[in-house]
Enzyme design. Structure first.
Site, PDB file in Angstrom:
ATOM      1  N   TYR A  76     -19.425   8.021 -86.709  1.00 31.07           N
ATOM      2  CA  TYR A  76     -18.886   8.840 -85.625  1.00 31.07           C
ATOM      3  C   TYR A  76     -19.396  10.275 -85.766  1.00 31.07           C
ATOM      4  CZ  TYR A  76     -15.520   4.999 -84.908  1.00 31.07           C
ATOM      5  OH  TYR A  76     -14.930   3.780 -84.686  1.00 31.07           O
TER       6      TYR A  76
ATOM      7  N   SER B 112     -15.020  -5.452 -88.451  1.00 29.20           N
ATOM      8  CA  SER B 112     -14.889  -5.004 -87.064  1.00 29.20           C
ATOM      9  C   SER B 112     -15.866  -5.759 -86.184  1.00 29.20           C
ATOM     10  CB  SER B 112     -15.155  -3.501 -86.955  1.00 29.20           C
ATOM     11  OG  SER B 112     -15.082  -3.061 -85.607  1.00 29.20           O
TER      12      SER B 112
ATOM     13  N   PRO C  41      -7.413   0.085 -76.279  1.00 23.63           N
ATOM     14  CA  PRO C  41      -6.334  -0.634 -75.587  1.00 23.63           C
ATOM     15  C   PRO C  41      -6.137  -0.173 -74.147  1.00 23.63           C
ATOM     16  CG  PRO C  41      -5.417   0.981 -77.098  1.00 23.63           C
ATOM     17  CD  PRO C  41      -6.887   0.925 -77.374  1.00 23.63           C
TER      18      PRO C  41
ATOM     19  N   GLY D  88      -7.083   7.301 -78.874  1.00 21.05           N
ATOM     20  CA  GLY D  88      -7.818   8.540 -79.067  1.00 21.05           C
ATOM     21  C   GLY D  88      -7.232   9.584 -78.134  1.00 21.05           C
TER      22      GLY D  88
ATOM     23  N   GLN E 133      -1.695  13.836 -74.731  1.00 20.92           N
ATOM     24  CA  GLN E 133      -2.005  12.417 -74.566  1.00 20.92           C
ATOM     25  C   GLN E 133      -1.402  11.587 -75.690  1.00 20.92           C
ATOM     26  OE1 GLN E 133      -6.284  13.005 -74.503  1.00 20.92           O
ATOM     27  NE2 GLN E 133      -6.380  12.550 -72.319  1.00 20.92           N
TER      28      GLN E 133
ATOM     29  N   GLU F 221       2.380  11.178 -75.240  1.00 15.04           N
ATOM     30  CA  GLU F 221       2.679  10.222 -74.169  1.00 15.04           C
ATOM     31  C   GLU F 221       2.472   8.786 -74.636  1.00 15.04           C
ATOM     32  OE1 GLU F 221       0.280  11.273 -70.851  1.00 15.04           O
ATOM     33  OE2 GLU F 221       1.486  13.020 -70.304  1.00 15.04           O
TER      34      GLU F 221
END
Length: 336
Positions: A54, A152, A207, A285, A291, A294
Site C-alpha cells: 500500500y 488473501s 464491504p 476505509g 465516515q 458512521e
C-alpha cells in the site's frame, strides 16, 4: 463494538476493522490519516489492516506512526506480503522464503512493533512451491514476528492445501481476506463452506463495494467530485466494474430498506456482510473521521431473514456470484 474469534483460534478481533488501502500515503494527507486512526480507536476498533504494497510501504509507516503510544497488547495489527515493493527486482515480490523473511522485517520496522498479530499472503504465488511458503511462515511464527498466518484471495483448494501444511508444520492458518459485499458474492459457493470446515474466517474487504453501496453514485448522473470514482489515486479504475447503470439502479432500490431500519446505506452494506457467520470482520476505509463513526454503527446490527430476502430481491441479477473469479486475482507469474 462487538468482537469475534478469528478462525479456530483464541484471538478475538473487532468485527469492524480499519484498513488503509488507497487512503494512507496516497489519497489523504498524513494528518487526516492519523485523525482517522484515532477516530477508529475512539469508536472501539482494535483491529487494523494494512500491507507492505500500500503506497509502496508508506501506508505501513503512516499506520505505525498513528498507533504510536497506544498499548500494543490492546491492538490487533494485520499486514501482508506478496506484491512488489522497493525497486521491484526479481525477488522483490512473491512468496519465496527470501521475500517473506525480508518483508516481515521491513513491515515490523515501518509499523514500529516487534510483531504483527496476523501476517497474510496477499495472493497465491504460482511460481513458489507452497511447501516453501508455508515453511517460511512457520519460521516467522516461531520467531515471534507474527502470531497467526492468513491468506488473501486464495481459492478453496489453495486454502485447504495451505491449512493442511500449516497443521503439519505446527501452526494455524486462521483467515482468508476476500472481497465480499452484497454485490460481490463469489466466495459463497466454495470458499466459505471450505473455510468453515477448516476453522478459517473471512476478513472481508470492500464491504461497501468501493462506496457504490453507499448510494452516492446515482444512475444517469456523473460521479460526485472528489469521490473514489473520480480520483485516480483512490481506485477510480478498480471501481468501474461496479459502476454499470443496471447496478446503480438496483442499489437505489436498497434505500427504502435502509430507511426503514434507520440505517445509512453504507451501514446496511457493512451489517449485511457481518450476517455471514464465517466472517470475522469487515474492513472499512475512510478519508474522513466522520465516515468511521458512521460505519461503526453497523456492529451488532441483526438483519432478519425477511430483510435479507428483500435485499436479494432488490439487487436481482446484478449480483456477481461466479466462484471462478477468485482465481483471476492471483497472477500466474510474479508481478516483478
Amino acid at each position: 463494538m462487538k468482537f469475534r474469534f478469528l478462525g479456530n483460534s483464541g484471538l478475538k478481533v473487532s468485527e469492524i476493522c480499519y484498513g488503509n488501502w488507497i487512503t494512507h500515503g496516497s489519497q489523504v494527507e498524513n494528518e487526516i490519516a492519523e485523525r482517522c486512526v484515532h477516530a477508529a480507536l475512539e469508536a472501539g476498533i482494535t483491529s487494523f489492516d494494512t500491507a507492505d504494497v500500500y503506497a509502496n510501504t508508506v501506508a505501513e509507516s503512516v499506520l505505525g506512526q498513528a498507533l504510536k503510544g497506544q498499548r500494543r497488547e490492546s491492538l490487533e495489527i494485520f499486514t501482508k506480503v506478496y506484491w512488489p515493493t522497493g525497486p521491484k527486482g526479481p525477488n522483490d515480490c512473491g512468496l519465496s522464503r527470501k521475500h517473506i523473511m525480508e518483508s516481515i522485517n521491513g513491515s515490523l520496522r515501518r509499523l514500529g512493533t516487534d510483531y504483527v498479530d496476523l501476517y497474510q499472503a496477499h495472493r497465491y504465488d504460482h511460481e513458489t512451491p507452497l511447501e516453501e511458503t508455508m515453511q517460511a511462515f512457520a519460521d516467522v511464527v516461531r520467531s515471534g514476528k507474527a502470531l497467526y498466518i492468513g491468506v488473501s484471495e486464495w481459492d478453496a483448494n489453495q486454502i485447504r492445501s495451505a491449512h493442511d501444511l500449516a497443521k503439519d508444520l505446527g501452526f494455524q492458518l486462521v483467515s482468508n481476506q476476500p472481497q465480499y459485499s452484497m454485490l460481490w458474492r463469489v466466495i459463497e459457493e466454495w470458499i466459505v463452506p471450505t473455510s468453515a470446515e477448516l476453522g478459517v474466517s473471512q476478513i472481508c474487504w470492500s464491504p461497501v463495494a468501493q462506496g457504490v453501496l453507499s448510494g452516492k453514485y446515482l444512475p444517469g448522473e456523473a460521479p460526485p467530485k472528489n469521490s473514489r470514482a473520480t480520483d485516480e489515486k483512490g481506485g477510480s479504475t478498480f471501481i468501474q466494474r461496479l459502476m454499470g447503470e443496471d447496478v446503480l439502479v438496483a442499489v437505489q432500490r436498497l434505500r427504502p430498506i435502509a430507511d426503514e431500519l434507520e440505517l445509512t446505506m453504507a451501514q446496511l452494506a457493512v451489517a449485511w456482510v457481518l450476517q455471514n457467520p464465517n466472517v470475522a470482520c469487515a474492513i472499512i476505509g475512510a478519508s474522513r473521521p466522520r465516515q468511521i463513526r458512521e460505519n461503526v454503527a453497523a456492529s451488532g446490527v441483526v438483519l432478519s431473514p425477511e430483510i435479507m430476502s428483500r435485499i436479494d430481491d432488490a439487487l436481482g441479477d446484478v449480483v456477481v456470484r461466479n466462484p471462478m473469479l477468485t482465481a483471476e486475482n492471483s497472477p500466474k507469474e510474479r508481478p516483478c
